[in-house]
Design a protein around this motif. Sequence first.
Motif, PDB file in Angstrom:
ATOM      1  N   THR A  48       2.045   4.422   6.982  1.00 17.44           N
ATOM      2  CA  THR A  48       1.601   3.254   6.235  1.00 17.44           C
ATOM      3  C   THR A  48       1.082   2.188   7.191  1.00 17.44           C
ATOM      4  O   THR A  48       1.789   1.790   8.120  1.00 17.44           O
ATOM      5  N   SER A 236       2.382  -3.677   2.374  1.00 20.96           N
ATOM      6  CA  SER A 236       0.968  -3.394   2.607  1.00 20.96           C
ATOM      7  C   SER A 236       0.382  -4.251   3.726  1.00 20.96           C
ATOM      8  O   SER A 236      -0.818  -4.199   3.994  1.00 20.96           O
ATOM      9  N   SER A 274      16.099  10.223  -3.110  1.00 21.19           N
ATOM     10  CA  SER A 274      15.177   9.716  -2.098  1.00 21.19           C
ATOM     11  C   SER A 274      13.764  10.104  -2.503  1.00 21.19           C
ATOM     12  O   SER A 274      13.385  11.276  -2.432  1.00 21.19           O
ATOM     13  N   CYS A 275      12.982   9.136  -2.967  1.00 20.41           N
ATOM     14  CA  CYS A 275      11.653   9.400  -3.525  1.00 20.41           C
ATOM     15  C   CYS A 275      10.603   9.445  -2.423  1.00 20.41           C
ATOM     16  O   CYS A 275      10.328   8.428  -1.779  1.00 20.41           O
ATOM     17  N   PRO A 277       6.927   9.394  -1.215  1.00 21.13           N
ATOM     18  CA  PRO A 277       5.647   8.939  -1.770  1.00 21.13           C
ATOM     19  C   PRO A 277       4.557  10.000  -1.625  1.00 21.13           C
ATOM     20  O   PRO A 277       4.678  10.934  -0.820  1.00 21.13           O
ATOM     21  N   TYR A 280       3.109  11.790   1.579  1.00 19.70           N
ATOM     22  CA  TYR A 280       3.760  12.976   2.145  1.00 19.70           C
ATOM     23  C   TYR A 280       3.403  14.157   1.246  1.00 19.70           C
ATOM     24  O   TYR A 280       4.069  14.419   0.239  1.00 19.70           O
ATOM     25  N   ALA A 289      12.082  11.766   3.896  1.00 19.68           N
ATOM     26  CA  ALA A 289      12.943  11.243   2.839  1.00 19.68           C
ATOM     27  C   ALA A 289      14.404  11.618   3.086  1.00 19.68           C
ATOM     28  O   ALA A 289      15.310  10.956   2.574  1.00 19.68           O
ATOM     29  N   ARG A 411      13.208   4.047  -3.764  1.00 16.45           N
ATOM     30  CA  ARG A 411      11.964   4.287  -4.501  1.00 16.45           C
ATOM     31  C   ARG A 411      10.810   4.728  -3.610  1.00 16.45           C
ATOM     32  O   ARG A 411       9.921   5.446  -4.058  1.00 16.45           O
ATOM     33  N   LYS A 412      10.770   4.288  -2.371  1.00 19.54           N
ATOM     34  CA  LYS A 412       9.771   4.765  -1.421  1.00 19.54           C
ATOM     35  C   LYS A 412      10.489   5.065  -0.108  1.00 19.54           C
ATOM     36  O   LYS A 412      10.760   4.172   0.688  1.00 19.54           O
ATOM     37  N   GLU A 415      10.226   5.574   5.602  1.00 21.13           N
ATOM     38  CA  GLU A 415       9.934   4.660   6.701  1.00 21.13           C
ATOM     39  C   GLU A 415      11.069   3.674   6.958  1.00 21.13           C
ATOM     40  O   GLU A 415      11.264   3.233   8.089  1.00 21.13           O
TER      41      GLU A 415
END
Length: 424
Positions: A48, A236, A274-275, A277, A280, A289, A411-412, A415
């Motif tokens: 990211t 972001s 563990s979601c 994104p 990946y 994750a 949720r993400k 990282e």
Amino acid sequence: MPSPLLSQAQAPTAELLTLEQIRATLQPLQGRFAGQKVLVLIPDHTRTLPLPQLFRILVEVLDDVGRLDFMVALGTHPPLNEAQLLKLVGLSAEERHTTFRHIGLFNHAWQDPDALATVGVVSQARVKEIAGERWHPTLGGDVQVRLNKAALEADQLLILGPTFPHEVVGFSGGAKYLFPGISGPEMINVTHWLGALATVRGTIGLKDTPVRALIHEAARLVPTPITLVALVVQGSGLAGVFVGDPISAWSAAADLSSTRHIVWVDKPFQRILSCAPPMYDELWTAGKAMYKLDPALADGGELIIYAPHLDTVSLVHGKYIYEIGYHTVPYFLNQWERFKHVPLGVLAHSTHVRGSGTWVNGQEHPRVRVTLASRIGPEDCAQLNLGYLDPDTLNPEDFANREDEGILLVRKAGETLYRVKEGA
């Protein structure tokens, strides 16, 4: 003593840098490489960062160089096609052939011997010294240090990349964009296996690790001058930009990352959703994750990698992974004759996803359970030695706000590192 940085900017806690601050921090690069051939190393889509914005700023700032090329430091990730390359840096097809036609945009090719050049060797004795108590004979002998020839043909290397807690090296970024970023397989395999021997829980979120030391050792063999633009990403935007030599700038970024990218929890969780994104797009990278949550997972607990978009283990390494499955380090070390033909980097990935464990009386005992909720079906998961859940039967919201029950929803994932507070 660290070298002074060329420039830096750091946003106050919970804030981000403005576009003007970012541009001002990169401005000192103007005139620094006038007339020279510059190769910029950048990450692929599995990291990211606001790369399209940074790409345009750099092209503007470096308008006086003789030649400007960008190379995606893929390591062993699959190469990007033309459309993917353009999306990565935020260019339209028209811009590629007009305004930016003078800019080179390339993939690293780690498997192509003709694309690589040898810059030296790290001796087995030196690897042993660096590895210390983590040394194991499976690391092998002297390590040939090869990297993409383009790095040697350039007058200057400029690394542009983010720093996050990392499962193999402690904190990513910096010289990691050389090894494994644009290196040959030898350094890729040895560094990843050394990281596996040190374990994720004994590596991730630590600045001083054997793998980081080995990468810096190899980087000293690179004759091309190197400048690093180390980025600390938040959401972001950017929380920090550090420009300087590849050790000092990375060190400053890692210090900031440790405050921005680590969540400390009071006690370990029994179950974590563990979601992963969409960036990946293979389990090879979606394994993050697991890595970033492993330190916050209780012994005997379960981590579910929730990736309803994912249907591929690894385009590059899938054959080996299906052959060996996902297992702990002791599983491989105690049956080395069965697995010594498998690249060390693949074995390392397997152990990172599966987590730590023990080997007792010929049986493997993993510390935790790892379950995959993706488009990789139950038969494949069984072959891979992972649990299976149908992602269509899961609602992430069912895991929300249940920390008091020992259940965590991320949720993400991938990282931000989660750790249990010391003494908790």
